[in-house]
Scaffold this motif. Sequence first.
Motif, PDB file in Angstrom:
ATOM      1  N   ARG A 166       0.856  -1.175   0.000  1.00  0.00           N
ATOM      2  CA  ARG A 166       0.000   0.000   0.000  1.00  0.00           C
ATOM      3  C   ARG A 166       0.903   1.239   0.000  1.00  0.00           C
ATOM      4  NH1 ARG A 166      -5.175   0.366   2.268  1.00  0.00           N
ATOM      5  NH2 ARG A 166      -4.768  -1.558   3.388  1.00  0.00           N
ATOM      6  N   LYS A 187     -11.617  -9.890   5.472  1.00  0.00           N
ATOM      7  CA  LYS A 187     -11.845  -8.771   4.556  1.00  0.00           C
ATOM      8  C   LYS A 187     -13.311  -8.685   4.149  1.00  0.00           C
ATOM      9  CE  LYS A 187      -7.899  -6.763   4.237  1.00  0.00           C
ATOM     10  NZ  LYS A 187      -7.757  -5.338   4.698  1.00  0.00           N
ATOM     11  N   HIS A 240     -15.679  -5.332   5.021  1.00  0.00           N
ATOM     12  CA  HIS A 240     -16.243  -4.472   3.980  1.00  0.00           C
ATOM     13  C   HIS A 240     -17.699  -4.769   3.621  1.00  0.00           C
ATOM     14  CE1 HIS A 240     -12.517  -2.376   3.058  1.00  0.00           C
ATOM     15  NE2 HIS A 240     -11.888  -3.530   3.147  1.00  0.00           N
ATOM     16  N   ASP A 286     -11.129   6.520   2.598  1.00  0.00           N
ATOM     17  CA  ASP A 286     -11.753   5.209   2.790  1.00  0.00           C
ATOM     18  C   ASP A 286     -11.976   4.521   1.446  1.00  0.00           C
ATOM     19  OD1 ASP A 286     -11.782   5.416   5.523  1.00  0.00           O
ATOM     20  OD2 ASP A 286     -13.886   6.052   5.649  1.00  0.00           O
ATOM     21  N   ASP A 335      -8.870   3.027   0.209  1.00  0.00           N
ATOM     22  CA  ASP A 335      -8.609   1.750   0.874  1.00  0.00           C
ATOM     23  C   ASP A 335      -9.458   0.638   0.255  1.00  0.00           C
ATOM     24  OD1 ASP A 335      -6.718   2.777   2.576  1.00  0.00           O
ATOM     25  OD2 ASP A 335      -8.128   3.129   4.228  1.00  0.00           O
ATOM     26  N   ARG A 336     -10.705   0.950  -0.050  1.00  0.00           N
ATOM     27  CA  ARG A 336     -11.565  -0.055  -0.682  1.00  0.00           C
ATOM     28  C   ARG A 336     -11.003  -0.487  -2.035  1.00  0.00           C
ATOM     29  NH1 ARG A 336     -15.587   3.526   1.383  1.00  0.00           N
ATOM     30  NH2 ARG A 336     -16.764   2.538   3.087  1.00  0.00           N
ATOM     31  N   PHE A 378      -7.917  -0.289  -3.026  1.00  0.00           N
ATOM     32  CA  PHE A 378      -6.689  -1.058  -2.804  1.00  0.00           C
ATOM     33  C   PHE A 378      -7.021  -2.500  -2.447  1.00  0.00           C
ATOM     34  CE2 PHE A 378      -3.496  -2.797   0.079  1.00  0.00           C
ATOM     35  CZ  PHE A 378      -2.345  -2.668  -0.685  1.00  0.00           C
ATOM     36  N   THR A 379      -8.002  -2.693  -1.562  1.00  0.00           N
ATOM     37  CA  THR A 379      -8.405  -4.041  -1.178  1.00  0.00           C
ATOM     38  C   THR A 379      -8.975  -4.794  -2.366  1.00  0.00           C
ATOM     39  OG1 THR A 379      -8.872  -3.287   1.082  1.00  0.00           O
ATOM     40  CG2 THR A 379      -9.837  -5.387   0.411  1.00  0.00           C
TER      41      THR A 379
END
Length: 396
Positions: A3, A231, A235, A304, A307-308, A310-311
């Motif tokens: 990341r 995960k 989410h 945020d 981050d989503r 990236f996930t």
Amino acid sequence: MRRLRNDLPYTFRPPKPRAWFRPLGLFANRFYLQRKFAVTRLDDSGFDKVKELSRAGHAVLLAPNHADHSDPHVMTELVARYGMRSHFMAAREVFEISKLGSFALESMGVFSVDRDGPDLSAIKTAITLLEKSSDPLVIYPEGEIYHHHERLDPLHEGVASILLKAAARMKDGKEAFLVPVGIRFLHDPAVEASFCDRLSALEDRIGWTPRPAMPLDERIVRLGTGLLGLKEMEHTGETGRGRIQERLASLCDALLSIAEGRHGRDAKSVTAPERVRGQRYRIRKRLLDAEKPPTASERNDLLDDLDRVFTALQAHSYIGDYFLAEHTLDRRAETIMKLEEDLLGFPNYPAPRTARVIAGEPIPVSKMLVAEELPAKGGAAALTALLEERLGGLLV
């Protein structure tokens, strides 16, 4: 994949080769290759043809697969082994780690690219280097590090597009060649002795009691499935059901759909990496809006969403049946390294590795244009498909 920060203003970093720095840079490169990445041997083939093309003054674009953090160091060493200098296009984020690192990269002929937007400076630099230099230019068409050496991720068309534009500008008999380069890492059998303790550290990292008595392959699958469930809960509020590959794809799509619902979606973005790049570009554009800066609350929401996204890319990067299909030593090692990167920030390299690097048959792009085997406009898709076929064949 790590990341890395991508919510900062972007400054293009051009190549600034410094002759006095090159010996130091090559020494440091070999040190990193052996000490940090445990690559103690390089087996190569096919680079004699690359050298011939370079010495003849032609434009050569090397397009390797990208499955390990040591790939650039491997390519730098191999190009130097054959008496050539190289240029690299590298992600902007690696220049943002430190000023000293940025200076070293520029001094070795590396230049930055913003992967999430139309980086015209990087494109123009790449085209100019191909047009005016015969030093090989290295660009990774996968764009990200995926940690599965035996399979390719879909290639971006940018590599083909750059070479086609450069080929159209060449004169005086200079020709453009695209060379697929397959990189595989073979692990010393001694690495197997490290698996148990490394898995224990990963289990401990997520609050599980280590299970050293459990069969190794079952333990790896259990850990990976557990991480996926965490995960999913984070989410979506529930764990998924079904095959691992289906759950990974579902999580990736769900996370991207949330971001796209807020920021819109480019109709041309079809694959997960394309959708990720589109969202990162839109989100960062809003984060850096100087005329109408986001409020503190909106900024938190945007971060945020980063981050989503990236996930989502992490979920896409795991091929559910890659490890399940073949429990080989190399696939075990790759899978554990990938889990370490996602949980600990960086993989471990506890045993020697051999990099097997094959430069495939050069694709004569200029000749194909003259023969109308590639259209001058719109030929990037066809050339990318040919590259993907050739490159995939080198990984078998």
